[in-house]
Design an enzyme around this catalytic site. Structure first.
Site, PDB file in Angstrom:
ATOM      1  N   ASP A   1       7.929   1.275 -15.070  1.00 55.69           N
ATOM      2  CA  ASP A   1       8.064   2.144 -13.814  1.00 55.69           C
ATOM      3  C   ASP A   1       9.488   2.672 -13.841  1.00 55.69           C
ATOM      4  O   ASP A   1       9.772   3.829 -13.112  1.00 55.69           O
ATOM      5  CB  ASP A   1       8.005   0.899 -12.699  1.00 55.69           C
ATOM      6  CG  ASP A   1       7.668   1.735 -11.253  1.00 55.69           C
ATOM      7  OD1 ASP A   1       7.547   2.776 -11.306  1.00 55.69           O
ATOM      8  OD2 ASP A   1       7.223   1.057 -10.560  1.00 55.69           O
TER       9      ASP A   1
ATOM     10  N   HIS B   1       5.453  -5.328  -4.712  1.00 56.76           N
ATOM     11  CA  HIS B   1       6.208  -4.293  -5.532  1.00 56.76           C
ATOM     12  C   HIS B   1       7.263  -3.530  -4.627  1.00 56.76           C
ATOM     13  O   HIS B   1       6.673  -2.501  -4.094  1.00 56.76           O
ATOM     14  CB  HIS B   1       5.034  -3.681  -6.286  1.00 56.76           C
ATOM     15  CG  HIS B   1       5.506  -2.525  -7.282  1.00 56.76           C
ATOM     16  ND1 HIS B   1       5.545  -2.489  -8.865  1.00 56.76           N
ATOM     17  CD2 HIS B   1       6.213  -1.137  -7.039  1.00 56.76           C
ATOM     18  CE1 HIS B   1       5.823  -1.429  -9.282  1.00 56.76           C
ATOM     19  NE2 HIS B   1       6.278  -0.570  -8.254  1.00 56.76           N
TER      20      HIS B   1
ATOM     21  N   HIS C   1       9.973  -0.826  -3.767  1.00 55.90           N
ATOM     22  CA  HIS C   1      11.017   0.048  -4.382  1.00 55.90           C
ATOM     23  C   HIS C   1      12.317  -0.130  -3.346  1.00 55.90           C
ATOM     24  O   HIS C   1      12.150  -0.361  -2.114  1.00 55.90           O
ATOM     25  CB  HIS C   1      10.616   1.513  -4.483  1.00 55.90           C
ATOM     26  CG  HIS C   1       9.634   1.656  -5.698  1.00 55.90           C
ATOM     27  ND1 HIS C   1      10.218   2.379  -6.897  1.00 55.90           N
ATOM     28  CD2 HIS C   1       8.509   1.312  -5.803  1.00 55.90           C
ATOM     29  CE1 HIS C   1       9.244   2.413  -7.775  1.00 55.90           C
ATOM     30  NE2 HIS C   1       8.273   1.762  -7.236  1.00 55.90           N
TER      31      HIS C   1
ATOM     32  N   CYS D   1       9.132   6.977  -8.950  1.00 62.14           N
ATOM     33  CA  CYS D   1       7.622   7.431  -9.237  1.00 62.14           C
ATOM     34  C   CYS D   1       7.771   8.929  -9.325  1.00 62.14           C
ATOM     35  O   CYS D   1       8.150   9.575  -8.298  1.00 62.14           O
ATOM     36  CB  CYS D   1       6.870   6.848  -8.194  1.00 62.14           C
ATOM     37  SG  CYS D   1       5.000   7.546  -8.525  1.00 62.14           S
TER      38      CYS D   1
END
Ligand code: HMG
Ligand code: MG
Length: 302
Positions: A11, A203, A205, A236
């Protein structure tokens, strides 16, 4: 014990604009493999036209360093990706879709329903090859194209993935806009509808600086699996403006000093991030990493 899934090599690096050599990726993975993680997502087998940075997935995967207790995963979007990952010896792969139709289209050029349909034979093929499957639901709180995402949409896609035999679904705050009250209400909705904590991972960010607070509220609800990225690398490519994942160093520091063991050695992790940062020619966003680099330590704290 809290399970941390290190996603920096996938990622994190997928979002680097300048090409990073396979040699640098392998050195980063080797250093991370010494840090004590249970799981590291090493790369992705997606279309090289969509993510050129990870076009060297085979070359990198051939040079992974086996460690007792460490499982490497690879992100796969379709049958072709799965077959590439299995040919490299992966015993765990991760598939991905979204809670938002608009994001699903931008990220994978297909609807959520079409993705789920594609996952069914993939999970079976992986199982027959002795591999397990993790799943991601992106945009579980906000979509950069559709705005706020309601909890029932997250439930529906997560339930469908679990029903296919995916053993853990990681809920992504892809753009890093979620705040703890929203995290709480979505997670509570999933629990109220029968999903179980060990089936879910978080998850986050860290675009808005709320990722650690979101971890804390998830911990208070009893969740124990979190994704993180060494140094806070990442973003992303299909979520403009999204910054990196929650930095692994910041997460390990907070959890360990709150009495939640992670198994991850903070100094080794920081060394891995610093070596990579030197190759990238820039500093990484983790504050704990910056503190360690500056040699600033209290008497007993690393
Ligand atoms: P498409 O263009 O619709 O697919 O892409 P296609 O099936 O028409 O194939 C087009 C070409 O790509 C063909 O090549 C295929 O062979 C090739 P051509 O015949 O034209 O030369 N191709 C592949 N090559 C290698 N490996 C493959 C593969 N598949 C097709 N696996 C596709 C559809 C899904 C492939 C594409 O949209 C794709 O690769 N998307 C990936 C995007 C991506 O990697 N996004 C970032 C990861 S997700 C994320 O970061 C979120 C997450 O972190 C959680 C969160 O934060 O929310 C997980
Ligand atoms: Mg992500």
């Amino acid at each position: 014990m809290i399970k941390l899934v290190e996603v920096g090599p996938r990622d994190g690096l997928q979002n680097e604009v300048r090409p990073v050599s396979a040699e640098v990726k392998v050195a980063f993975l080797r250093a991370l493999s010494q840090a004590g993680y249970a799981e590291i997502e090493a790369t992705s087998f997606v279309s090289p036209r969509w993510v050129p940075q990870l076009a060297d997935a085979e070359e990198v995967s051939r040079q992974l360093c086996e460690q007792p207790g460490l499982v490497y995963t690879a992100l796969v979007p379709n049958r072709k990706g799965l077959e590439r990952a299995l040919a490299c010896g992966y015993k765990r792969v991760a598939v991905f879709t979204a809670a938002s139709e608009a994001f699903s289209q931008k990220n994978t050029n297909r609807t959520i329903a079409a993705s789920l349909q594609e996952f069914a034979p993939l999970v079976e093929q992986a199982r027959q090859a002795g591999a397990s499957v993790r799943g991601y639901v992106s945009t579980a709180w906000f979509c950069p194209y559709a705005g706020v995402i309601q909890a029932p949409a997250v439930y529906e896609v997560t339930r469908a993935m679990l029903d296919l035999g995916i053993d853990e679904v990681s809920l992504g705050d892809t753009v890093g806009l979620a705040v703890p009250s929203q995290v709480h209400s979505t997670l509570q909705h999933l629990l109220d509808n029968g999903l179980e904590r060990p089936q879910l991972a978080l998850h986050f960010h860290d675009t808005s600086g709320t990722a650690l607070a979101n971890v804390l509220i998830s911990l208070q609800l009893g969740f124990a699996t979190f994704d993180c990225s060494a140094g806070g690398l990442g973003g992303c490519p299909y979520a403009p403006g999204a910054s990196g994942n929650l930095a692994s160093e910041d997460l390990v520091y907070m959890l360990e000093h709150m009495g939640y063991p992670t198994g991850v050695d903070l100094e080794r992790l920081a060394r891995a991030s610093l070596e990579l940062a030197a190759h990238l020619g820039r500093t990484l966003p983790s504050r704990t990493l910056a503190r360690l680099q500056a040699g600033w330590q209290t008497a007993e704290r690393t």
